[in-house]
Enzyme design. Structure first.
Site, mmCIF file in Angstrom:
data_model
loop_
_atom_site.group_PDB
_atom_site.id
_atom_site.type_symbol
_atom_site.label_atom_id
_atom_site.label_comp_id
_atom_site.label_asym_id
_atom_site.label_seq_id
_atom_site.Cartn_x
_atom_site.Cartn_y
_atom_site.Cartn_z
ATOM 1 N N ARG A 39 -14.663 -68.796 -7.289
ATOM 2 C CA ARG A 39 -15.364 -68.098 -6.201
ATOM 3 C C ARG A 39 -15.786 -69.073 -5.095
ATOM 4 O O ARG A 39 -15.175 -69.131 -4.050
ATOM 5 C CB ARG A 39 -16.569 -67.332 -6.786
ATOM 6 C CG ARG A 39 -17.192 -66.313 -5.853
ATOM 7 C CD ARG A 39 -18.070 -66.888 -4.787
ATOM 8 N NE ARG A 39 -19.196 -67.677 -5.293
ATOM 9 C CZ ARG A 39 -20.009 -68.371 -4.513
ATOM 10 N NH1 ARG A 39 -19.817 -68.399 -3.201
ATOM 11 N NH2 ARG A 39 -20.994 -69.088 -5.030
ATOM 12 N N ASP A 40 -16.827 -69.883 -5.356
ATOM 13 C CA ASP A 40 -17.314 -70.811 -4.322
ATOM 14 C C ASP A 40 -16.192 -71.769 -3.939
ATOM 15 O O ASP A 40 -16.001 -72.101 -2.765
ATOM 16 C CB ASP A 40 -18.524 -71.591 -4.858
ATOM 17 C CG ASP A 40 -19.409 -72.146 -3.754
ATOM 18 O OD1 ASP A 40 -18.874 -72.513 -2.713
ATOM 19 O OD2 ASP A 40 -20.632 -72.219 -3.948
ATOM 20 N N ASN A 90 -19.056 -77.993 -4.398
ATOM 21 C CA ASN A 90 -20.110 -78.114 -5.409
ATOM 22 C C ASN A 90 -19.897 -79.394 -6.200
ATOM 23 O O ASN A 90 -18.801 -79.957 -6.212
ATOM 24 C CB ASN A 90 -20.027 -76.949 -6.406
ATOM 25 C CG ASN A 90 -20.269 -75.619 -5.745
ATOM 26 O OD1 ASN A 90 -19.384 -75.063 -5.117
ATOM 27 N ND2 ASN A 90 -21.471 -75.119 -5.870
ATOM 28 N N HIS A 121 -24.392 -78.518 -3.825
ATOM 29 C CA HIS A 121 -23.188 -78.997 -3.131
ATOM 30 C C HIS A 121 -23.323 -80.508 -2.943
ATOM 31 O O HIS A 121 -24.427 -81.057 -2.929
ATOM 32 C CB HIS A 121 -23.013 -78.249 -1.808
ATOM 33 C CG HIS A 121 -22.509 -76.849 -2.015
ATOM 34 N ND1 HIS A 121 -21.188 -76.515 -1.904
ATOM 35 C CD2 HIS A 121 -23.151 -75.717 -2.386
ATOM 36 C CE1 HIS A 121 -21.032 -75.221 -2.171
ATOM 37 N NE2 HIS A 121 -22.213 -74.700 -2.464
ATOM 38 N N CYS A 166 -19.106 -73.039 1.907
ATOM 39 C CA CYS A 166 -19.364 -71.682 2.399
ATOM 40 C C CYS A 166 -18.844 -71.589 3.823
ATOM 41 O O CYS A 166 -19.135 -72.456 4.648
ATOM 42 C CB CYS A 166 -20.866 -71.400 2.356
ATOM 43 S SG CYS A 166 -21.290 -69.801 3.063
HETATM 44 P P1 HMG Z 1 -21.815 -56.191 8.083
HETATM 45 O O1 HMG Z 1 -20.691 -56.271 9.088
HETATM 46 O O2 HMG Z 1 -23.213 -56.291 8.596
HETATM 47 O O3 HMG Z 1 -21.676 -54.895 7.151
HETATM 48 O O4 HMG Z 1 -21.572 -57.313 7.009
HETATM 49 P P2 HMG Z 1 -21.735 -53.361 7.448
HETATM 50 O O5 HMG Z 1 -22.471 -52.761 6.326
HETATM 51 O O6 HMG Z 1 -22.204 -53.099 8.848
HETATM 52 O O7 HMG Z 1 -20.197 -52.931 7.331
HETATM 53 C C1 HMG Z 1 -19.211 -53.422 8.238
HETATM 54 C C2 HMG Z 1 -17.826 -53.246 7.619
HETATM 55 O O8 HMG Z 1 -17.714 -54.014 6.435
HETATM 56 C C3 HMG Z 1 -17.542 -51.820 7.188
HETATM 57 O O9 HMG Z 1 -16.121 -51.641 7.286
HETATM 58 C C4 HMG Z 1 -17.914 -51.822 5.733
HETATM 59 O O10 HMG Z 1 -17.255 -50.823 5.015
HETATM 60 C C5 HMG Z 1 -17.440 -53.178 5.295
HETATM 61 P P3 HMG Z 1 -15.447 -50.971 8.564
HETATM 62 O O11 HMG Z 1 -16.112 -49.623 8.667
HETATM 63 O O12 HMG Z 1 -15.773 -51.880 9.740
HETATM 64 O O13 HMG Z 1 -13.988 -50.965 8.204
HETATM 65 N N1 HMG Z 1 -18.211 -53.693 4.145
HETATM 66 C C6 HMG Z 1 -17.644 -54.137 3.008
HETATM 67 N N2 HMG Z 1 -16.366 -54.242 2.610
HETATM 68 C C7 HMG Z 1 -16.139 -54.732 1.370
HETATM 69 N N3 HMG Z 1 -17.125 -55.137 0.547
HETATM 70 C C8 HMG Z 1 -18.404 -55.058 0.909
HETATM 71 C C9 HMG Z 1 -18.708 -54.534 2.184
HETATM 72 N N4 HMG Z 1 -19.856 -54.325 2.855
HETATM 73 C C10 HMG Z 1 -19.540 -53.808 4.040
HETATM 74 N N5 HMG Z 1 -19.359 -55.471 0.077
HETATM 75 C C11 HMG Z 1 -21.760 -58.162 4.753
HETATM 76 C C12 HMG Z 1 -22.473 -57.511 5.928
HETATM 77 C C13 HMG Z 1 -22.809 -58.592 3.761
HETATM 78 C C14 HMG Z 1 -20.787 -57.184 4.139
HETATM 79 C C15 HMG Z 1 -20.960 -59.390 5.293
HETATM 80 O O14 HMG Z 1 -21.849 -60.188 6.034
HETATM 81 C C16 HMG Z 1 -20.345 -60.209 4.217
HETATM 82 O O15 HMG Z 1 -19.427 -59.777 3.547
HETATM 83 N N6 HMG Z 1 -20.857 -61.430 4.018
HETATM 84 C C17 HMG Z 1 -20.425 -62.270 2.915
HETATM 85 C C18 HMG Z 1 -20.383 -63.695 3.335
HETATM 86 C C19 HMG Z 1 -19.986 -64.522 2.144
HETATM 87 O O16 HMG Z 1 -19.278 -64.107 1.262
HETATM 88 N N7 HMG Z 1 -20.451 -65.801 2.137
HETATM 89 C C20 HMG Z 1 -20.131 -66.688 1.068
HETATM 90 C C21 HMG Z 1 -20.784 -66.348 -0.224
HETATM 91 S S1 HMG Z 1 -22.479 -66.875 -0.310
HETATM 92 C C22 HMG Z 1 -22.370 -68.567 -0.708
HETATM 93 O O17 HMG Z 1 -21.320 -69.137 -0.709
HETATM 94 C C23 HMG Z 1 -23.624 -69.281 -1.081
HETATM 95 C C24 HMG Z 1 -23.738 -69.565 -2.589
HETATM 96 O O18 HMG Z 1 -22.627 -70.307 -3.046
HETATM 97 C C25 HMG Z 1 -24.995 -70.368 -2.836
HETATM 98 C C26 HMG Z 1 -25.097 -71.546 -1.871
HETATM 99 O O19 HMG Z 1 -24.339 -72.494 -1.976
HETATM 100 O O20 HMG Z 1 -25.922 -71.418 -0.952
HETATM 101 C C27 HMG Z 1 -23.824 -68.280 -3.391
HETATM 102 MG MG MG Z 2 -22.389 -72.460 -2.901
#
Ligand code: HMG
Ligand code: MG
Length: 302
Positions: A15-16, A249, A209, A240
């Site tokens: 994933r990450d 990481n 990380h 990320c």
């Molecule tokens: P948004 O644009 O504000 O969402 O994104 P929305 O609710 O307004 O929806 C917009 C569109 O996205 C719609 O589709 C929804 O259906 C779709 P459209 O009508 O335009 O075709 N949608 C989705 N599709 C699939 N799966 C979903 C989903 N939700 C909405 N779950 C949202 C908000 C949270 C979805 C977006 O910002 C997003 O996906 N962000 C994820 C970013 C991400 O993955 N970052 C990396 C992971 S976190 C990380 O790495 C940190 C960690 O490792 C710890 C650390 O190191 O800090 C965990």
């Molecule tokens: Mg991370």
């Protein structure tokens, strides 16, 4: 110094590790990586994310990846779910655990999940309730618990605030994340201590990380507080897409090597783990980003 007698590692490489890769990685390769990790003895694997494919195209195959895994008894599989839409998409894949991800920085929350910290908690609230109905464990991540690419240093008070909010909505476990790897041992300890105000030590993990080469030291510093669960990434993959400049990481291989040398058992076979990391690194066309893996691979050539 009283160190934990056992340590549990969650490999977040699939994933990450892969979410930040520009080149498309086919589902079959992701599945193979999961298989190799479980054969190496990993008991927890963070497989994928049910996030918007517009935001993170690499994770668009989440359902396919989850469906393709031959589940090994005793292994737990977790997935990221940022909202109800993600949870509803994930539930059919029967993860043991879902991960909601909040941040201790407002700016990062906006960039990563397009909402404020408070809004994110309100999004998680029904998700946590739905997960409980389905008997799915809920872990939370607190990103930018030490530093933020947009806001700079983050105070432990912010971390404590987010930990309290997650606790209030019923999140069962919290991972304290140094997203950009700027943390040093004492700063990381302060972020963890802030979390421990609201969570038991058995319900807190570290996610470090390694951007500035501190992640292994930070792991040991966290162990001094009794923290015994860590997210690590095979071959040191990771990053990320919304934390520019952050690297992977801490490498699972490096942590396993350190713990083995300290007589702390993880149940992980280092040689097979090195093979898993070499497999994905070869696919990506680079060398494993792990000192221990590099040393062990070089030794095999002699
Ligand atoms: P948004 O644009 O504000 O969402 O994104 P929305 O609710 O307004 O929806 C917009 C569109 O996205 C719609 O589709 C929804 O259906 C779709 P459209 O009508 O335009 O075709 N949608 C989705 N599709 C699939 N799966 C979903 C989903 N939700 C909405 N779950 C949202 C908000 C949270 C979805 C977006 O910002 C997003 O996906 N962000 C994820 C970013 C991400 O993955 N970052 C990396 C992971 S976190 C990380 O790495 C940190 C960690 O490792 C710890 C650390 O190191 O800090 C965990
Ligand atoms: Mg991370």
């Amino acid at each position: 110094m009283k160190l934990p007698a056992k340590v549990k590692l969650v490999d977040v490489g699939p994933r990450d590790g892969l979410q930040n890769e520009k080149q498309h990685v086919p589902a079959a390769v992701k599945i193979e990586l999961v298989h190799r990790l479980q054969e190496a003895g990993l008991r927890e694997i963070e497989v994928t994310s049910f996030v918007s494919p517009k935001w993170v195209p690499q994770m668009a195959d989440a359902t396919e990846v989850m469906a393709g895994i031959h589940r090994k008894p005793g292994v737990r599989y977790s997935v990221l779910t940022p909202n109800m839409k993600g949870f509803e998409a994930a539930v059919g894949s029967r993860p043991h655990e879902v991960v909601v991800f909040a941040a201790a920085s407002e700016a990062f929350s906006q960039r990563n999940i397009n909402c404020s910290i408070e809004e994110s908690i309100e999004r998680f609230r029904p998700l946590v309730a739905a997960a409980k109905e389905e008997n799915i464990y809920v872990r939370g991540a607190i990103s930018c618990a030490v530093g933020c690419p947009y806001e700079g240093e983050i105070s432990p008070e912010r971390v404590a605030m987010v930990a309290r909010m997650l606790k209030e909505i019923g999140v069962q476990h919290v991972g304290v994340a140094d997203t950009i790897g700027t943390g040093t041992p004492t700063k990381v300890q302060h972020a963890l201590e802030a979390t421990l105000r609201h969570y038991d030590v058995a319900d807190v993990s570290g996610h470090f990380h390694d951007t500035y080469g501190q992640a292994l030291s930070n792991t040991l510093a966290a162990m001094e507080l009794g923290i015994w669960q860590y997210d690590t990434s095979s071959a040191g993959l990771g990053g990320c897409p919304y934390a520019k400049g952050a690297t992977g990481n801490v490498a699972t291989e490096d942590v396993v090597y350190m713990l083995r040398g300290m007589d702390i058992d993880t149940g992980i076979h280092l040689d097979q783990l090195v093979d898993a990391g070499a497999f994905i690194s070869e696919y990506l066309g680079r060398k494993p980003n792990s000192r221990a893996a590099t040393a062990l691979l070089n030794k095999r050539l002699n």
